[in-house]
Design an enzyme around this catalytic site. Structure first.
Site, PDB file in Angstrom:
ATOM      1  N   GLN A 135       6.087 -19.627   8.155  1.00  0.00           N
ATOM      2  CA  GLN A 135       5.534 -18.283   8.314  1.00  0.00           C
ATOM      3  C   GLN A 135       6.515 -17.200   7.896  1.00  0.00           C
ATOM      4  O   GLN A 135       6.155 -16.026   7.820  1.00  0.00           O
ATOM      5  CB  GLN A 135       5.111 -18.062   9.766  1.00  0.00           C
ATOM      6  CG  GLN A 135       6.266 -18.019  10.749  1.00  0.00           C
ATOM      7  CD  GLN A 135       5.799 -17.996  12.182  1.00  0.00           C
ATOM      8  OE1 GLN A 135       5.394 -19.017  12.742  1.00  0.00           O
ATOM      9  NE2 GLN A 135       5.860 -16.815  12.803  1.00  0.00           N
TER      10      GLN A 135
ATOM     11  N   CYS B  25       2.205 -17.154  13.669  1.00  0.00           N
ATOM     12  CA  CYS B  25       2.267 -18.537  14.142  1.00  0.00           C
ATOM     13  C   CYS B  25       0.912 -19.067  14.581  1.00  0.00           C
ATOM     14  O   CYS B  25       0.571 -20.229  14.333  1.00  0.00           O
ATOM     15  CB  CYS B  25       3.273 -18.654  15.277  1.00  0.00           C
ATOM     16  SG  CYS B  25       2.898 -17.609  16.706  1.00  0.00           S
TER      17      CYS B  25
ATOM     18  N   HIS C 147       4.677 -17.806  21.278  1.00  0.00           N
ATOM     19  CA  HIS C 147       4.628 -18.560  20.027  1.00  0.00           C
ATOM     20  C   HIS C 147       3.580 -19.664  20.143  1.00  0.00           C
ATOM     21  O   HIS C 147       3.395 -20.250  21.219  1.00  0.00           O
ATOM     22  CB  HIS C 147       6.000 -19.166  19.744  1.00  0.00           C
ATOM     23  CG  HIS C 147       6.160 -19.775  18.389  1.00  0.00           C
ATOM     24  ND1 HIS C 147       5.872 -19.111  17.222  1.00  0.00           N
ATOM     25  CD2 HIS C 147       6.579 -21.015  18.009  1.00  0.00           C
ATOM     26  CE1 HIS C 147       6.125 -19.897  16.187  1.00  0.00           C
ATOM     27  NE2 HIS C 147       6.547 -21.060  16.642  1.00  0.00           N
TER      28      HIS C 147
ATOM     29  N   ASN D 248       6.088 -27.207  14.031  1.00  0.00           N
ATOM     30  CA  ASN D 248       6.353 -25.782  14.029  1.00  0.00           C
ATOM     31  C   ASN D 248       5.982 -25.198  12.669  1.00  0.00           C
ATOM     32  O   ASN D 248       5.558 -25.928  11.764  1.00  0.00           O
ATOM     33  CB  ASN D 248       7.828 -25.516  14.358  1.00  0.00           C
ATOM     34  CG  ASN D 248       8.078 -24.135  14.919  1.00  0.00           C
ATOM     35  OD1 ASN D 248       7.195 -23.270  14.917  1.00  0.00           O
ATOM     36  ND2 ASN D 248       9.281 -23.897  15.387  1.00  0.00           N
TER      37      ASN D 248
END
Length: 435
Positions: free
Chosen positions: A56, A62, A356, A377
């Site tokens: 990102q 996110c 997040h 992630n």
């Protein structure tokens, strides 16, 4: 009194050793727990096959990346595709546009309130940041579909959004001032909405400068895992999603673990003024205890389906190694103090909240209980293990706040509760935070 404090400090030799070590190397280097680093290995008893991690970059998308990652994994499996990415900038464009409309509608709703009221000030504080929620992601997919990344690729400002967001926020606050002044001068709601349409026309144009123009038709070309070439012409983003993903996102529900006195378990909640698409799906949470919370995440992973989740990622994280574990830093030992807040107290007193969103793609279970979780992630491949993180089960208990699971995993009683009219929380409630 200060003299006494200084004498007490000097009387303990260990204080000077701690001071010198922390001043020289920083608290995290001094407090790093080697045993925790060794224990948090990247091996899992249950693991879902995925493609490379995404990035990102310098943006707060996110929640979009996590949502699109769950979809792309499903699409690749369903259609025998090689790993690929869906366009995050396409989702970003429509999220910005819809948030602008949503914000201006709230300005009209609160036109009679004083500008310094807490609600109006809350609305003005951050009308257009990058963050979002699962239900907001569903709204975008429902209305606009998805497209492959090459159809609407990244731009400078999709990957580095600070200046864009600052300028767009300045425009929205200016629009708010204009609308409120027009009302004070006798303008009707209908007249305000006419002004709003003119504002949105300008806002759309500026968004195109930053992010490009969103496609309405495109050709989809790819090679599958057997190296066969495929071409599908003149697809709309909605038709593309329907044909190649075909997943009903309304079958999924946000389940939270927020152990605070004002949010009893086994109740459904929403947050006032939290959303993006006017008239779309509201943000809805089912609050459950940690045992149920964990059981639902495990059930979906055991069926080889990733789990979108929200957490407070900045707490007890060793970023380079990709480790999330309360034991990774021994701050209490390094500083000779105790930190004694519960999960509920951290939420109530502003010490923690969801910051997040990521995706669970695996878990390690020993004797029927998980001890670590595999995390996909969206920070690129240079952190953790090729971009994947590992989370201890203890960290899960303390800093995990939200998972998204298929409703089929809910017991009948919970499923009925999930359909109840939600309790409305204040806009500034910690569960109104955006990932």
């Amino acid at each position: 009194m200060l003299g006494t404090y200084a004498k007490e400090f000097s009387a303990a030799p260990a204080n000077r050793v701690r001071m010198n070590a922390i001043a020289k190397s920083g608290i995290n280097s001094v407090a790093t727990n080697r045993d925790a680093l060794i224990n948090m290995q990247f091996t899992f008893s249950t693991e879902i096959e995925t493609g490379p991690v995404t990035n990102q970059k310098q943006s707060g998308r996110c929640w979009m990346f996590a949502g699109l990652n769950t979809i792309r994994h499903h699409m690749a499996k369903k259609n025998n595709m090689k790993p690929f990415e869906l366009s995050q900038s396409y989702q970003m464009f429509w999220d910005k546009f819809e948030k602008a409309n949503y914000f201006l509608e709230r300005v009209i709703d609160t036109r009679r309130d004083e500008t310094d009221s807490r609600v109006v000030q809350w609305l003005l504080q951050a009308p257009l940041n990058d963050g979002g929620q699962w239900d907001m992601f569903v709204n975008l997919v429902d209305k606009y579909g998805v497209v492959p990344q090459y159809v609407m690729p990244e731009t400078f400002h999709s990957s580095a959004s600070r200046e864009m967001n600052s300028l767009l926020t300045q425009k929205l606050r200016g629009y708010a001032s204009t609308l409120r002044r027009a009302y004070q001068e006798g303008g009707s709601v209908e007249a305000l909405r006419e002004k709003k349409q003119q504002m949105l026309s300008e806002f759309y144009r500026v968004l195109c400068y930053f992010l490009g123009t969103p496609p309405t038709q495109f050709d989809f070309e790819y090679r599958d895992k057997d190296n066969e070439y495929h071409r599908d012409s003149d697809l709309s983003p909605q038709a593309f999603y329907s044909k190649y993903a075909g997943r009903d996102l309304h079958e999924y529900i946000s389940v939270i673990n927020a152990p605070t006195a004002d949010k009893p378990f086994n109740k459904t909640y929403t947050v006032q003024y939290l959303g993006n698409v006017e008239g779309g799906r509201i943000v809805r949470y089912l609050n459950v205890d940690i045992v149920t919370f964990k059981r639902l995440a495990l059930a979906q992973l055991n069926d080889s389906e990733p789990v979108w989740f929200g957490c407070d990622v900045g707490k007890m994280m060793e970023r380079d190694g990709g480790i999330l574990d309360p034991a990774v830093y021994d701050y209490e030992g390094a500083l000779d103090v105790e930190f004694e807040m519960t999960k509920g107290e951290r939420l109530e007193y502003g010490e923690s909240l969801m910051t997040h969103a990521m995706v669970f793609t695996g878990v390690n279970v020993v004797d029927g209980k998980p001890n670590r979780w595999k995390v996909e992630n969206s920070w690129g491949k240079d952190r953790g293990s090729e971009g994947f993180f590992v989370m201890s089960d203890e960290w899960f208990n303390e800093y995990m706040y939200q998972i998204v699971v298929n409703r089929k995993y809910l017991e009948s009683e919970l499923a009925a509760i999930a359909d109840e009219e939600p309790i409305v929380l204040k806009p500034w409630d910690p569960m109104g935070s955006l990932a």
